[in-house]
Design a protein around this motif. Sequence first.
Motif, PDB file in Angstrom:
ATOM      1  N   THR A  55       1.254 -25.491  10.244  1.00  0.00           N
ATOM      2  CA  THR A  55       0.007 -26.251  10.317  1.00  0.00           C
ATOM      3  C   THR A  55       0.137 -27.545   9.515  1.00  0.00           C
ATOM      4  OG1 THR A  55      -1.296 -24.243  10.658  1.00  0.00           O
ATOM      5  CG2 THR A  55      -2.481 -26.177   9.846  1.00  0.00           C
ATOM      6  N   SER A  59       2.484 -29.935  11.408  1.00  0.00           N
ATOM      7  CA  SER A  59       1.802 -30.584  12.522  1.00  0.00           C
ATOM      8  C   SER A  59       0.849 -31.669  12.013  1.00  0.00           C
ATOM      9  CB  SER A  59       1.039 -29.548  13.345  1.00  0.00           C
ATOM     10  OG  SER A  59       0.375 -30.171  14.425  1.00  0.00           O
ATOM     11  N   ILE A  74       2.849 -26.361  16.950  1.00  0.00           N
ATOM     12  CA  ILE A  74       1.753 -25.482  17.367  1.00  0.00           C
ATOM     13  C   ILE A  74       2.281 -24.402  18.306  1.00  0.00           C
ATOM     14  CG2 ILE A  74      -0.412 -25.411  18.663  1.00  0.00           C
ATOM     15  CD1 ILE A  74      -0.881 -28.323  17.543  1.00  0.00           C
TER      16      ILE A  74
END
Length: 95
Positions: free
Chosen positions: A49, A52, A67
């Motif tokens: 996370t 990203s 993801i």
Amino acid sequence: MPEMRFTIRWPDGSMESCYSPSLVVKDYLTPGQSYTLADFLARSREALTIASARVEARYGFPCSRAIGQLARLERAGQAYATHPDARVAVETFAE
């Protein structure tokens, strides 16, 4: 951005090469260590996370590969969810 791959070994012994668009994975996982399934998934979720989000901060959009990798790990982890002693080992990092 520096990307990396990390190789894991699932509880059944199968190996998988995983992708991260950022080296942040090194802050959450350590080669040669094994983690309970829940801990591994939580660490991977947080690391991917963040990775990203770093791509999004730099390029204006989140990293679909990060993801997708997270979704793949979570799907594969479901197969071992009923095994209370399931562990995932981190084998190697490759930059």
